[in-house]
Design an enzyme around this catalytic site. Structure first.
Site, PDB file in Angstrom:
ATOM      1  N   GLY A 189       0.817  -1.214   0.000  1.00 34.94           N
ATOM      2  CA  GLY A 189       0.000   0.000   0.000  1.00 34.94           C
ATOM      3  C   GLY A 189       0.845   1.255   0.000  1.00 34.94           C
ATOM      4  O   GLY A 189       2.074   1.187  -0.017  1.00 34.94           O
ATOM      5  N   GLN A 190       0.160   2.416   0.038  1.00 42.55           N
ATOM      6  CA  GLN A 190       0.947   3.660  -0.064  1.00 42.55           C
ATOM      7  C   GLN A 190       1.740   3.969   1.198  1.00 42.55           C
ATOM      8  O   GLN A 190       2.869   4.447   1.113  1.00 42.55           O
ATOM      9  CB  GLN A 190       0.141   4.843  -0.582  1.00 42.55           C
ATOM     10  CG  GLN A 190      -1.215   5.123  -0.006  1.00 42.55           C
ATOM     11  CD  GLN A 190      -1.526   6.619  -0.066  1.00 42.55           C
ATOM     12  OE1 GLN A 190      -0.806   7.397  -0.672  1.00 42.55           O
ATOM     13  NE2 GLN A 190      -2.610   7.019   0.589  1.00 42.55           N
ATOM     14  N   GLY A 207       2.925   1.655   3.171  1.00 44.75           N
ATOM     15  CA  GLY A 207       3.990   0.653   3.096  1.00 44.75           C
ATOM     16  C   GLY A 207       5.148   1.138   2.237  1.00 44.75           C
ATOM     17  O   GLY A 207       6.317   0.997   2.613  1.00 44.75           O
ATOM     18  N   ARG A 213     -13.147   2.374   4.653  1.00 44.85           N
ATOM     19  CA  ARG A 213     -14.586   2.602   4.540  1.00 44.85           C
ATOM     20  C   ARG A 213     -14.902   2.994   3.100  1.00 44.85           C
ATOM     21  O   ARG A 213     -14.286   3.905   2.549  1.00 44.85           O
ATOM     22  CB  ARG A 213     -15.018   3.729   5.488  1.00 44.85           C
ATOM     23  CG  ARG A 213     -16.529   3.873   5.604  1.00 44.85           C
ATOM     24  CD  ARG A 213     -16.894   5.133   6.364  1.00 44.85           C
ATOM     25  NE  ARG A 213     -16.618   5.015   7.783  1.00 44.85           N
ATOM     26  CZ  ARG A 213     -17.548   4.773   8.718  1.00 44.85           C
ATOM     27  NH1 ARG A 213     -18.808   4.611   8.368  1.00 44.85           N
ATOM     28  NH2 ARG A 213     -17.223   4.722   9.977  1.00 44.85           N
ATOM     29  N   VAL A 270      -1.680   0.742  12.704  1.00 50.23           N
ATOM     30  CA  VAL A 270      -1.843   1.992  11.952  1.00 50.23           C
ATOM     31  C   VAL A 270      -3.180   1.971  11.198  1.00 50.23           C
ATOM     32  O   VAL A 270      -3.861   2.981  11.082  1.00 50.23           O
ATOM     33  CB  VAL A 270      -0.667   2.181  10.960  1.00 50.23           C
ATOM     34  CG1 VAL A 270      -0.884   3.400  10.066  1.00 50.23           C
ATOM     35  CG2 VAL A 270       0.659   2.301  11.709  1.00 50.23           C
ATOM     36  N   ASN A 301      -6.877   1.843  10.050  1.00 48.70           N
ATOM     37  CA  ASN A 301      -8.075   2.359  10.737  1.00 48.70           C
ATOM     38  C   ASN A 301      -9.265   1.407  10.689  1.00 48.70           C
ATOM     39  O   ASN A 301      -9.389   0.641   9.734  1.00 48.70           O
ATOM     40  CB  ASN A 301      -8.469   3.691  10.084  1.00 48.70           C
ATOM     41  CG  ASN A 301      -7.581   4.801  10.582  1.00 48.70           C
ATOM     42  OD1 ASN A 301      -7.279   4.871  11.765  1.00 48.70           O
ATOM     43  ND2 ASN A 301      -7.151   5.663   9.669  1.00 48.70           N
ATOM     44  N   ASP A 352      -1.135  12.480  14.707  1.00 45.34           N
ATOM     45  CA  ASP A 352      -1.919  13.576  15.272  1.00 45.34           C
ATOM     46  C   ASP A 352      -1.030  14.448  16.173  1.00 45.34           C
ATOM     47  O   ASP A 352      -1.094  15.676  16.148  1.00 45.34           O
ATOM     48  CB  ASP A 352      -3.098  13.003  16.070  1.00 45.34           C
ATOM     49  CG  ASP A 352      -3.867  11.983  15.247  1.00 45.34           C
ATOM     50  OD1 ASP A 352      -4.358  12.350  14.173  1.00 45.34           O
ATOM     51  OD2 ASP A 352      -3.926  10.804  15.659  1.00 45.34           O
ATOM     52  N   HIS A 366      -8.041   7.948  17.576  1.00 46.95           N
ATOM     53  CA  HIS A 366      -7.511   8.497  16.326  1.00 46.95           C
ATOM     54  C   HIS A 366      -8.695   8.676  15.376  1.00 46.95           C
ATOM     55  O   HIS A 366      -8.964   7.858  14.509  1.00 46.95           O
ATOM     56  CB  HIS A 366      -6.468   7.570  15.700  1.00 46.95           C
ATOM     57  CG  HIS A 366      -6.118   7.990  14.301  1.00 46.95           C
ATOM     58  ND1 HIS A 366      -5.433   9.148  14.026  1.00 46.95           N
ATOM     59  CD2 HIS A 366      -6.416   7.444  13.095  1.00 46.95           C
ATOM     60  CE1 HIS A 366      -5.327   9.290  12.719  1.00 46.95           C
ATOM     61  NE2 HIS A 366      -5.913   8.271  12.128  1.00 46.95           N
TER      62      HIS A 366
END
Ligand code: NAI
Length: 328
Positions: free
Chosen positions: A14-15, A17, A92, A129, A131, A159, A187
């Site tokens: 993924g990005q 990663g 989502r 990490v 969500n 954050d 988060h």
């Protein structure tokens, strides 16, 4: 040289990663003298992309990189691992209810918790990490009964770093002049970035800034909604900054916080500050010798209390929801 530390990264293709793996391999996660072996976990469709990233890792000729192994099986990926970065998650999508989101992520984090329980090294440290990070960490933790609960953490360091950046701009100081920043709670958009205990060059940050309207109408919403602002501007979600925060989180956990400072980590609550025991909530923490401790004895005024309660209430609801779904 010492034996390599095994670091498992999920969602490796993924990005985040892509922004994370090269920094781990260069020595920024654990220290410039610690060799690492990378273990990448992906879903079968993304294994080929992970192999491409592994080719690039080879091509960097990092002196500290002992090797890269790629898996599509969690049990294998977590066998013997010392540090697990759980980045891959189910995002989502349009029309998805919270229950659907939690259920889809339960399908990822339950088996990963079980795999960590079955085969990770005794000193395993886990950072979630992906969500919803706090609740995903809770699900994994609940399925790893043989691993001490304090080894499961979720990331609020991004954050925290965003809050440092905003405050440094407002006060016209360097981020390194700011100490004791705190993110409380989830988060999510309900998180509470707290500058009432922060210090700028040794003086109370809230008093130094002395601008309640900025705090309420600018600082807090800017930090809490920064993820959406990045998507709006970049056309893609924050990846390099998230990877950087993951590096910071683990580096601080392993190597310790500086004297006179603390960091923010989502950790299993022991009931401190009225946060229900067992939920994974962000707190001010100090770290030393690979262990974290929640900073005790901070005075919480009514303004902060209401905001902490709101975010923690959301976490308690998420816990009820995953209980209701039979995920924990
Ligand atoms: P991405 O969609 O680019 O990559 C996710 C990767 O995870 C994909 O390659 C996918 O194939 C993989 N994956 C999915 N299910 C998996 C499984 N069961 N096992 C192993 N790999 C799996 O997403 P990106 O941008 O890298 O973000 C990853 C996660 O991090 C998202 O959930 C995002 O919301 C979250 N995030 C969290 C932040 C925080 O501060 N806690 C900040 C930014 C992002």
């Amino acid at each position: 040289t010492s034996t390599p530390v095994n670091v498992t990264v999920t969602g490796a293709a993924g990005q985040i990663g892509y922004a994370l793996l090269f920094r781990i391999a260069s020595g920024q996660l654990l220290g410039a003298d610690v060799p690492v072996r990378l273990r990448l976990l992906e879903i079968p469709q993304a294994v080929k992309a992970a192999e491409g990233t592994a080719m690039e890792l080879d091509d960097c000729a990092f002196p500290l990189l002992d090797g890269v192994d790629i898996f599509d099986d969690a049990t294998k990926a977590f066998a013997g691992t010392n540090v697990a970065l759980l980045v891959g998650a189910r995002p989502r999508t349009k029309g998805m209810e919270r229950g659907d989101l939690l259920e889809a992520n339960g399908g990822i984090f339950k088996p990963q918790g079980e795999a960590i329980n079955a085969g990770a090294a005794d000193d395993i440290k886990v950072l979630v990490v992906g969500n919803p990070a706090n609740t995903n960490a809770l699900i994994a933790q609940q399925h790893a009964p043989d691993v001490p609960a304090e080894r499961f953490t979720a990331m609020t360091r991004l954050d925290h770093n965003r809050a440092l950046a905003q405050l440094s701009k407002k006060a016209g100081v360097s981020v390194s002049d700011i100490k004791k920043m705190t993110i409380w709670g989830n988060h999510s958009a309900t998180q509470y970035p707290d500058i009432f205990h922060a210090e700028i060059a040794g003086k109370n940050a809230a008093e130094t800034v002395n601008d309640q309207s900025w705090l309420e109408n600018d600082f807090i919403p800017t930090v809490a909604k920064r993820g959406a602002a990045i998507i709006e501007a970049r056309g893609a979600s924050s990846a390099a900054s998230a990877a950087s925060a993951a590096i910071d989180h683990v580096h601080t956990w392993v190597n310790g916080t500086a004297a006179g400072d603390w960091t923010s980590m989502a950790v299993v609550s022991d009931g401190s500050y009225g946060v229900p025991e067992g939920i994974i909530s962000s707190f001010p923490v100090t770290t030393s010798g690979g262990k974290w401790e929640i900073v005790q004895g901070l005075e919480i005024d009514d303004f902060s209390r209401a905001r902490i309660d709101a975010s923690v209430g959301e976490l308690a609801e998420e816990r009820e929801a995953v209980r209701g779904l039979g995920l924990i």
